[in-house]
Each structure stands twice: as C-alpha cells, then as structure tokens.
Design an enzyme around this catalytic site. Structure first.
Site, mmCIF file in Angstrom:
data_model
loop_
_atom_site.group_PDB
_atom_site.id
_atom_site.type_symbol
_atom_site.label_atom_id
_atom_site.label_comp_id
_atom_site.label_asym_id
_atom_site.label_seq_id
_atom_site.Cartn_x
_atom_site.Cartn_y
_atom_site.Cartn_z
ATOM 1 N N ASP A 102 37.639 50.176 34.080
ATOM 2 C CA ASP A 102 36.781 51.260 34.560
ATOM 3 C C ASP A 102 37.235 52.609 33.989
ATOM 4 O O ASP A 102 38.390 52.761 33.578
ATOM 5 C CB ASP A 102 36.812 51.336 36.089
ATOM 6 C CG ASP A 102 36.109 50.135 36.722
ATOM 7 O OD1 ASP A 102 35.359 49.446 36.019
ATOM 8 O OD2 ASP A 102 36.334 49.910 37.929
HETATM 9 N N1 URA Z 1 38.835 46.044 38.948
HETATM 10 C C1 URA Z 1 38.258 47.259 39.116
HETATM 11 O O1 URA Z 1 37.667 47.546 40.138
HETATM 12 N N2 URA Z 1 38.355 48.130 38.078
HETATM 13 C C2 URA Z 1 39.018 47.869 36.933
HETATM 14 O O2 URA Z 1 39.077 48.714 36.037
HETATM 15 C C3 URA Z 1 39.629 46.613 36.799
HETATM 16 C C4 URA Z 1 39.526 45.703 37.822
#
Ligand code: URA
Length: 239
Positions: A102
């Site tokens: 993310d």
């Molecule tokens: N889970 C999430 O919510 N975000 C990430 O970046 C990786 C795993």
C-alpha cells in the site's frame, strides 16, 4: 569492469568479428554516444544499445528496494512518485513489481524483469511467508492469535483468509506472517477487531530479509545466494 565487445558478444550471441563490424558501422551506442573502441569498458549502469534496442533487455534483473511511505507500488502514476521513480538504473523501465504494498506501507519490495519468477512468487502454492511488523491503535490481546490462525471471512471476495501467524511484540505492535496478499489484507484483518492499523512494514518475503543497510528509497540487486535460497524454498513447497 566488463569489456564492451565481450558484453555484446554474449548478449547478442554473436562472434567478436561481428561485434567489430557493428561498431564500425556505428550501430552501437553507449550512453547515447556511438562506440568505436572494441576494448572500451562498461559498468552496470551503462546503457548499451544496438540499432536503438537496449542489449540488456534479456538480462534477468532482481532487486530488493526499501520502499518508503508515500510512494506508489506501480510503474507509472499521474499524481505520485512510483517505486520505479526511486531507481537510477538505465534499465529500470523494464522492471515490474513482484508483490505490491500500500501507499503508506514501508519495507521490502521486489522488482524484476523476469515474469516467470514474479508469477512463481505470487502463486499461493509457493507458500512464501511475507512478514510484516504492524502497529495498531488499540491494545492487542491473545484472542487475536487464534482469530488470525482461523482466518477471516472477506465478504467482497467471498473467501476466508488462509491461516496467518500473529506474534504479539507489545501492546500495540505485532508481527504478522501471511502466505497470500489480498487487497489491504492486514488492515482488513485488524479491522475485524475494529482496530485501526497505524503502520505496516514488510521485513521479509520467504528467506529474503530486507537488508538493514538500505535506507528508505535505496535498492540493491539480490545476490545469487539469496536467489538460490528463495528458489529452493519455492521448490520445496511444490514437492
Ligand atoms: N496488508 C495491507 O493492508 N497493506 C499492505 O501494504 C500489505 C498487507
């Protein structure tokens, strides 16, 4: 430092005499300038082109990057800096991402031009555990451990998450190990306890551990030993 003629002969699979001819015909550019000297040396950052095509297109590339927060896991974005923008290698545009993170997640990100390798990494059967350190807003309790192990039902995809490991490190910090990568998976898992995730940092993918010499934004190539250990792990999971 490799010699240009050896590099061309290997990459283009041609004889040294053919290399000499290409140079004489002005068809080889190094960093945009015609190359004429057969004994010229190049380095890993040299952009070598033959008839306008990079000669490195067929070289397999595997990088680990320490992704900073506020950078998009994409090769292009109209609004934000991407992980590719952080790189300096002339062949960076050939790379794709093996396993997104993310926008605000930090840590270990893998980039490659080897589509087979990235597909293998992401296959659920590869069983590679991705490890994250997660900070949350509300105190953790031991009930979480069982819930992560049992899996959570995700309405949207109509799936139950695969068993996940949860290690509580302190009231607000846990380590999570996942063998899959659903959209916002960690946020949604803690969300089932109404516990907001404040930060996520990925520190390992299978046997690969983020090099602590890499500052956010820095990257390096995976070593042959790292690639081999990962391949062995994926091979064992399939057998
Ligand atoms: N889970 C999430 O919510 N975000 C990430 O970046 C990786 C795993």
């Amino acid at each position: 430092m490799p010699r240009l003629d050896r590099h061309l002969s290997k990459q283009l699979n041609i004889k040294r005499s053919d290399v000499r001819r290409l140079l004489a015909q002005g068809r080889i550019l190094v960093d945009g300038k015609p190359a004429t000297d057969i004994s010229q040396t190049i380095n890993q950052f040299s952009l070598v082109e033959c008839d306008g095509q990079s000669t490195l297109a067929n070289t397999a590339r595997y990088l680990m990057l320490h992704k900073p927060a506020g950078v998009v896991s994409a090769t292009q974005d109209q609004q934000h800096q991407t992980v590719i923008d952080l790189l300096e290698q002339p062949w960076k545009d050939q790379l794709h991402i093996a396993g997104r993170l993310d926008f605000n997640t930090t840590g270990l990100m893998l980039l490659t031009n080897d589509g087979l390798w990235s597909r293998q990494l992401s296959l659920p059967g590869s069983q590679l555990v991705k490890r994250y350190r997660v900070q949350v807003e509300q105190p953790l309790s031991i009930d979480y451990i069982d819930a992560f192990e049992q899996g959570f039902y995700f309405d949207y995809e109509n799936i139950t998450t695969r068993p996940a490991e949860l290690k509580i490190l302190s009231d607000f910090v846990a380590e999570v190990g996942l063998v899959e990568g659903r959209y916002h998976q960690i946020k949604r898992m803690f969300g089932q306890f109404d516990n907001k995730v404040l930060s996520i940092h990925r520190f390992a993918v299978g046997s690969l551990v983020l090099d602590n010499e890499l500052n956010p934004g820095q990257s390096r190539s995976l070593s042959p030993a790292e690639l081999e250990a990962l391949a062995t792990m994926m091979g064992q999971a399939r057998t």
